[in-house]
Design a protein around this motif. Sequence first.
Motif: not given
Length: 268
Positions: A208-222
């Motif tokens: 989860g980094d500010q420069d990349f859309p990681v917090y939109h990733h469904k598995d990261v969110r899960r």
Amino acid sequence: MNAIPTTSTRPLRVVVWGENRHEQVEPHVAELYPDGMHNAIKAGIEENLGEGAVVTTALLDDPEHGLTEERLAETDVLTWWGHAAHGEVSDEVVERVHRHVLEGMGLVVLHSGHWSKIFQKLMGTTCTLRWRSENDRELVWTVDPTHPIAQGVPHPIEIPQQEMYGEQFDVPKPDEIVFISSFSGGEVFRSGITYRRGNGKIFYFSPGDQDFPVYHHKDVRRVIANGVKWAASDRPARALPTLLRYETGDFFNGRGYQGAMSNHADAE
């Protein structure tokens, strides 16, 4: 998406804490997270926990950083994302959060929150690591597929764009290692680890980094939602661990402790 089942008689009360600085000053971050990273994290928890959680947000620039005594007392799990302004977090608020964790509030520390005052205080180490921000690919490998935090996610989770975090990660030996990550440069990192401090449970998750859309990733969110559910205490009330003096054989009774001067009065 089906919500993760919960067993609590009421919804979990979750506060998503965010620094909210990069989104205000860096246009590419604002484009990725137009409502702020905190709201992206909030949305991921809501979509996975459904009616099992009531999720609100708090920000660094809120009065008392949005973490008053009253609010923390009503919070089951606090998530923490910070990066550029760790030093601006009030020591008084850090002490307050620290006490609530020891009393049983759950804490989920995300990405660069490894260097937050609260995580360093709880760990007692520098919490430093190796890093490289070069639009890397991260594979998040499940170490313990039986762990509640690992449920419902693929092995591995593939994150196409991410900052590299690598060992050495200067933290105490984790109670549990749930995930490790590998990167295109050959680095590895303990990316999902748990601790218990006092009566509280802590989950650290690095993707989860500010420069990349990681917090939109469904598995990261899960994973974050799973971590929130896991970190919630099942104790009937929040309290610090206390010094207990029992008479011989009294350890069977499990009676409450009211202080050193009250021991004999309690026994009467």
